[in-house]
Design a protein around this motif. Structure first.
Motif, PDB file in Angstrom:
ATOM      1  N   ASP A 290       0.939  -0.983  -0.187  1.00  0.00           N
ATOM      2  CA  ASP A 290       0.077   0.087  -0.063  1.00  0.00           C
ATOM      3  C   ASP A 290       0.710   1.243  -0.111  1.00  0.00           C
ATOM      4  N   LYS A 291       2.038   0.984   0.761  1.00  0.00           N
ATOM      5  CA  LYS A 291       2.748   2.412   0.720  1.00  0.00           C
ATOM      6  C   LYS A 291       4.091   2.163   0.444  1.00  0.00           C
ATOM      7  N   ILE A 292       4.696   3.416  -0.007  1.00  0.00           N
ATOM      8  CA  ILE A 292       6.199   3.343  -0.178  1.00  0.00           C
ATOM      9  C   ILE A 292       7.084   4.064   1.093  1.00  0.00           C
ATOM     10  N   ARG A 293       7.858   3.383   1.586  1.00  0.00           N
ATOM     11  CA  ARG A 293       8.539   3.554   2.932  1.00  0.00           C
ATOM     12  C   ARG A 293       9.767   4.422   2.549  1.00  0.00           C
ATOM     13  N   ILE A 294       9.648   5.720   2.981  1.00  0.00           N
ATOM     14  CA  ILE A 294      10.898   6.727   2.714  1.00  0.00           C
ATOM     15  C   ILE A 294      11.287   7.064   3.979  1.00  0.00           C
ATOM     16  N   ALA A 295      12.688   7.211   4.360  1.00  0.00           N
ATOM     17  CA  ALA A 295      13.017   7.801   5.374  1.00  0.00           C
ATOM     18  C   ALA A 295      14.105   8.901   4.988  1.00  0.00           C
ATOM     19  N   VAL A 296      14.206   9.894   6.079  1.00  0.00           N
ATOM     20  CA  VAL A 296      15.067  11.040   6.382  1.00  0.00           C
ATOM     21  C   VAL A 296      15.850  10.722   7.706  1.00  0.00           C
ATOM     22  N   GLU A 320      -2.176  10.988  -2.449  1.00  0.00           N
ATOM     23  CA  GLU A 320      -0.914  10.705  -2.773  1.00  0.00           C
ATOM     24  C   GLU A 320      -0.190  10.660  -1.271  1.00  0.00           C
ATOM     25  N   ARG A 321      -0.421  11.457  -0.502  1.00  0.00           N
ATOM     26  CA  ARG A 321       0.253  11.376   0.819  1.00  0.00           C
ATOM     27  C   ARG A 321      -0.102   9.921   1.489  1.00  0.00           C
ATOM     28  N   ASP A 322      -1.310   9.416   1.532  1.00  0.00           N
ATOM     29  CA  ASP A 322      -1.852   8.148   2.062  1.00  0.00           C
ATOM     30  C   ASP A 322      -1.024   6.941   1.383  1.00  0.00           C
ATOM     31  N   GLN A 323      -0.206   7.207   0.372  1.00  0.00           N
ATOM     32  CA  GLN A 323       0.455   6.011  -0.127  1.00  0.00           C
ATOM     33  C   GLN A 323       2.019   6.328   0.187  1.00  0.00           C
ATOM     34  N   ILE A 324       2.154   6.970   1.244  1.00  0.00           N
ATOM     35  CA  ILE A 324       3.591   7.337   1.475  1.00  0.00           C
ATOM     36  C   ILE A 324       3.735   6.966   3.245  1.00  0.00           C
ATOM     37  N   ASP A 325       4.634   6.162   3.654  1.00  0.00           N
ATOM     38  CA  ASP A 325       4.988   6.099   4.995  1.00  0.00           C
ATOM     39  C   ASP A 325       6.454   6.680   5.350  1.00  0.00           C
ATOM     40  N   LEU A 326       6.288   7.851   5.841  1.00  0.00           N
ATOM     41  CA  LEU A 326       7.613   8.755   5.924  1.00  0.00           C
ATOM     42  C   LEU A 326       8.069   8.686   7.498  1.00  0.00           C
ATOM     43  N   LYS A 327       9.211   8.274   7.443  1.00  0.00           N
ATOM     44  CA  LYS A 327       9.959   8.319   8.774  1.00  0.00           C
ATOM     45  C   LYS A 327      11.265   9.351   8.757  1.00  0.00           C
ATOM     46  N   ILE A 328      11.038  10.028   9.819  1.00  0.00           N
ATOM     47  CA  ILE A 328      12.221  10.962  10.125  1.00  0.00           C
ATOM     48  C   ILE A 328      12.677  10.534  11.339  1.00  0.00           C
ATOM     49  N   PRO A 348      -0.705  11.917  10.034  1.00  0.00           N
ATOM     50  CA  PRO A 348      -0.630  10.521  10.400  1.00  0.00           C
ATOM     51  C   PRO A 348       0.414   9.608   9.413  1.00  0.00           C
ATOM     52  N   GLN A 349       0.740  10.167   8.342  1.00  0.00           N
ATOM     53  CA  GLN A 349       1.711   9.457   7.644  1.00  0.00           C
ATOM     54  C   GLN A 349       3.141   9.695   7.927  1.00  0.00           C
ATOM     55  N   ILE A 350       3.244  10.685   8.869  1.00  0.00           N
ATOM     56  CA  ILE A 350       4.917  10.865   9.026  1.00  0.00           C
ATOM     57  C   ILE A 350       4.960  10.437  10.575  1.00  0.00           C
ATOM     58  N   SER A 351       6.138   9.565  10.792  1.00  0.00           N
ATOM     59  CA  SER A 351       6.651   9.161  12.304  1.00  0.00           C
ATOM     60  C   SER A 351       7.676   9.777  12.516  1.00  0.00           C
ATOM     61  N   CYS A 352       8.071  10.279  13.644  1.00  0.00           N
ATOM     62  CA  CYS A 352       9.313  10.710  14.279  1.00  0.00           C
ATOM     63  C   CYS A 352       9.821   9.783  15.151  1.00  0.00           C
ATOM     64  N   ILE A 353      11.179   9.136  14.776  1.00  0.00           N
ATOM     65  CA  ILE A 353      11.597   7.887  15.593  1.00  0.00           C
ATOM     66  C   ILE A 353      12.977   8.764  15.996  1.00  0.00           C
ATOM     67  N   PRO A 354      13.151   8.547  17.359  1.00  0.00           N
ATOM     68  CA  PRO A 354      14.783   8.923  17.932  1.00  0.00           C
ATOM     69  C   PRO A 354      15.777   8.133  17.224  1.00  0.00           C
ATOM     70  N   ALA A 355      16.897   9.023  17.410  1.00  0.00           N
ATOM     71  CA  ALA A 355      18.242   8.609  17.038  1.00  0.00           C
ATOM     72  C   ALA A 355      18.494   7.282  17.723  1.00  0.00           C
ATOM     73  N   MET A 356      19.168   6.195  17.220  1.00  0.00           N
ATOM     74  CA  MET A 356      19.339   4.975  17.818  1.00  0.00           C
ATOM     75  C   MET A 356      20.719   4.484  17.405  1.00  0.00           C
ATOM     76  N   GLN A 360      21.309  -0.775  15.316  1.00  0.00           N
ATOM     77  CA  GLN A 360      20.142  -0.636  14.788  1.00  0.00           C
ATOM     78  C   GLN A 360      19.521  -0.025  13.745  1.00  0.00           C
ATOM     79  N   LEU A 361      20.169   1.367  13.699  1.00  0.00           N
ATOM     80  CA  LEU A 361      19.760   1.767  12.356  1.00  0.00           C
ATOM     81  C   LEU A 361      20.019   0.996  11.079  1.00  0.00           C
TER      82      LEU A 361
END
Length: 468
Positions: A290-296, A320-328, A348-356, A360-361
């Motif tokens: 369903d979604k393209i998974r993108i990360a910055v 279009e936004r609902d087709q993207i899973d964006l991780k910061i 809801p399509q963007i999640s902020c994930i703490p540095a790791m 793990q990265l």
């Protein structure tokens, strides 16, 4: 014991990082800060004053703890503070403890191998630091005895020590620190990482009669250039300068008006996944997902440009936004980071994930389809190189050094610097060309193998060492 009375100008990260290391004979009698919100408050039980209040204080020194120390110095001079009482940012170590015992515990004379001392600004998991660690591994495998010196602690210290590499933490890196200079003089080669150490280069080259290699990673917006503003680098016969790509080289020469020759030395990173595994990851089908998974990936700060990515993302239609899973992925405790987290909390399509931790990265990449850099300035972002290593489609602005190795639409995607409209179009392109992403990723892997692999890096380092 008579105390040295010091006022500290600057109450941010640098003070918090160094406050535990002031000598016992140093008494902080006041803080100064231009931030009106801090004035009148207490930090560590000590009052914060507006800088002009320095006129009413009795002190021996004012210690400047900010990269904007030259502007702060000028401010103090205008208030009538004698110049000899002002201690600049990079000289603050003279008021701090120096653990001379750590030098005596390390005896380079016991080694028959050539000894190399690596200078790193800190030991955190950041691009240039990671690149230097990878260099240390290669040099060690080539038979050199490696030592590391840093002015700040960090998690990379454990990685060095796990390889039997001694690490020294020195808060007073200066030509005036005789024990420090004595130790450095025992080395056969000195390698200084990044432009942060520009302030010590003349002293190193003058006092240490050994080859000094300066490895530059920094682009123009990085704080090291503001930190070393006004520093000039003399011509030294024992100084060799190398840069990680043309962006780092050009910005370095402009910043310091250097006449010396600057050569190229790209970093190299270890292949976490062997070629077949990386190709398999890169070719995982995403057509039916369903979604393209993108990360910055990177610290959340203005320079890294996460705000530009959010702005470009919001230019897409709701469908279009609902087709993207964006991780910061990254951390930050600055106002910019707070703003980014507030914006993404409503998306809801963007999640902020703490540095790791770095290991793990590396595992996170398996669940990422596309890696993006939106940096306003970056010489050669290591997260993009890691993405290429793992056969990911990578998107970069045209001003970063990596863009030189990418053919748009062939082995990656390129958009104009800070051009959110172009970036939005690249995001839209991804949605309509899912079937091409695995092939782009596989070609990106070839860029890694050709320019950034550990094997290529080792060959380049061997050539550099042979010319020393």
């Amino acid at each position: 014991m008579e105390k040295i009375r010091a006022a500290v100008f600057g109450t941010g990260d640098y003070y918090n990082d160094k406050k535990a290391f002031f000598r016992n004979d140093v008494e902080i009698i006041a803080f100064l800060d231009n931030d009106s919100k801090k004035q009148g408050t207490l930090i560590d039980g000590i009052t914060v004053y507006a800088p002009e209040r320095i006129k009413q204080l009795e002190f021996d020194y004012v210690c400047l703890m900010s990269m904007y120390h030259l502007a702060m110095k000028q401010q103090l001079l205008e208030y009538g503070v004698p110049e000899e009482k002002i201690i600049l940012y990079y000289d603050a170590g003279k008021l701090m403890r120096s653990d001379f015992d750590q030098y005596s515990k390390i005896d380079p004379h016991n080694s028959q191998r050539k000894k190399i001392l690596l200078f790193t600004w800190n030991l955190g998991y950041f691009g240039g630091n990671i690149a230097l660690y990878d260099m240390a591994v290669v040099l060690q495998e080539l038979g050199y005895e490696i030592y590391v010196i840093s002015s700040r602690y960090g998690d990379l210290e454990r990685d060095y020590q796990a390889r039997g590499i001694s690490v020294i933490i020195e808060h007073y890196i200066s030509g005036q620190n005789k024990e420090f200079i004595r130790f450095v003089s025992l080395m056969d080669i000195v390698i200084v990482n990044t432009a942060w150490y520009a302030f010590i280069m003349d002293d190193l080259c003058r006092h240490v009669k050994k080859t000094v290699l300066w490895w530059i990673h920094d682009s123009r917006y990085v704080g090291c250039y503001k930190f070393n503003e006004g520093i000039r680098i003399g011509n030294h016969s024992n100084l060799r300068i190398y840069a990680v790509g043309m962006v780092a080289e050009t910005d370095f020469i402009k910043a310091f008006s250097v006449d010396a020759e600057v050569n190229q030395l790209l970093y190299g990173i270890e292949d976490v996944y062997h070629k077949e595994h990386a190709a398999a990851i890169g070719s995982k089908p995403i057509l039916n997902r369903d979604k393209i998974r993108i990360a910055v990936i990177g610290s959340i700060e203005w320079l890294k440009g996460q705000d530009l990515l959010i702005e470009a993302f919001l230019m897409l239609s709701a469908k279009e936004r609902d087709q993207i899973d964006l991780k910061i992925i990254g951390s930050g405790n600055n106002d910019f980071a707070v703003s980014i987290r507030q914006q993404t909390a409503r998306l809801p399509q963007i999640s902020c994930i703490p540095a790791m931790p770095h290991d793990q990265l590396m595992k996170q990449y398996e669940d990422i389809d596309v890696v993006i850099s939106v940096s306003r300035s970056d010489s050669m972002p290591i997260v993009i190189t890691e993405g290429m290593m793992q056969a990911k489609t990578c998107i970069v602005p045209d001003n970063v050094g990596t863009a030189r190795y990418i053919e748009d639409g062939i082995n990656g995607l390129i958009f104009g610097q800070e051009n959110v409209l172009e970036l939005s179009e690249k995001l839209r392109w991804l949605l309509h060309h899912r079937d091409e992403l695995r092939f782009i990723g596989q070609k990106a892997r070839r860029v890694y193998e050709t320019y950034f692999s550990k094997e290529v890096f080792a060959a380049n380092i061997r050539n550099v060492m042979e010319r020393m």
